[in-house]
Scaffold this active site. Structure first.
Site, PDB file in Angstrom:
ATOM      1  CB  CYS A 117      -1.220   4.814 -16.259  1.00 39.01           C
ATOM      2  SG  CYS A 117       0.411   6.374 -16.877  1.00 39.01           S
TER       3      CYS A 117
ATOM      4  CB  CYS B 194       7.854  -8.803  -4.118  1.00 37.43           C
ATOM      5  SG  CYS B 194       5.903  -8.513  -5.185  1.00 37.43           S
TER       6      CYS B 194
ATOM      7  CB  CYS C  37       3.193  -5.362  -5.957  1.00 43.58           C
ATOM      8  SG  CYS C  37       3.228  -7.044  -5.923  1.00 43.58           S
TER       9      CYS C  37
END
Length: 160
Positions: free
Chosen positions: A140, A72, A117
């Site tokens: 990570c 996105c 996200c």
């Protein structure tokens, strides 16, 4: 209906129907995401896969800039917060404010903290408590779940 990403059991991929049902501002079907991202990125972002260690050129990226979500385009990390963890994956000691959310992942039997996200829910990686100061955290990240935007280059428009 998906109430949370917490508790996915060993090796289970996030079902394609959950991609659209997830409680994130950007909602797309599996077919729509597959039109936008590569097959490898889709596997990591929406099937909770992991790319092989050492496979991402972003692990060695050292220029100033911003790392954005490959799905996105939300800015997730500043290059100023990146460090070489020696793991073979891009690692950061801190995300940008309000960029990521977390959930508990049991794929390896013991619980780990997964982060994703905050806009699209795309799986980015796992956070560990073995990073450098000042946070002591190691975010990570799968390189295929990111795109790098060098300093001085306009950030891409957020996908809707």
């Amino acid at each position: 209906m998906l109430k949370s990403l917490t508790g996915w059991i060993a090796g289970a991929a996030l079902p394609a129907t959950a991609v659209a049902a997830a409680p994130f501002p950007v909602k797309k079907t599996a077919a729509e995401w597959k039109q936008i991202v590569s097959p490898a990125a889709y596997h990591v972002l929406f099937e909770h896969g992991t790319e092989p260690a050492g496979s991402s050129p972003l692990d060695g990226e050292k220029r100033p800039g911003t790392f954005v979500c490959a799905a996105c385009n939300l800015p997730l990390f500043s290059a100023a917060h990146k460090y070489d963890s020696g793991t073979g994956w891009p690692s950061f000691w801190q995300p940008l404010p309000d960029a990521v959310g977390t959930s508990t992942d049991f794929k390896l039997i013991f619980p780990r903290t997964e982060y994703h996200c905050a806009r699209c829910g795309g799986h980015q990686g796992h956070v560990f408590n073995d990073g450098p100061r000042p946070t002591g955290k190691r975010y990570c990240n799968n390189g295929v779940a990111l795109a790098f935007v060098p300093e001085g280059t306009a950030l891409p428009a957020l996908r809707t």
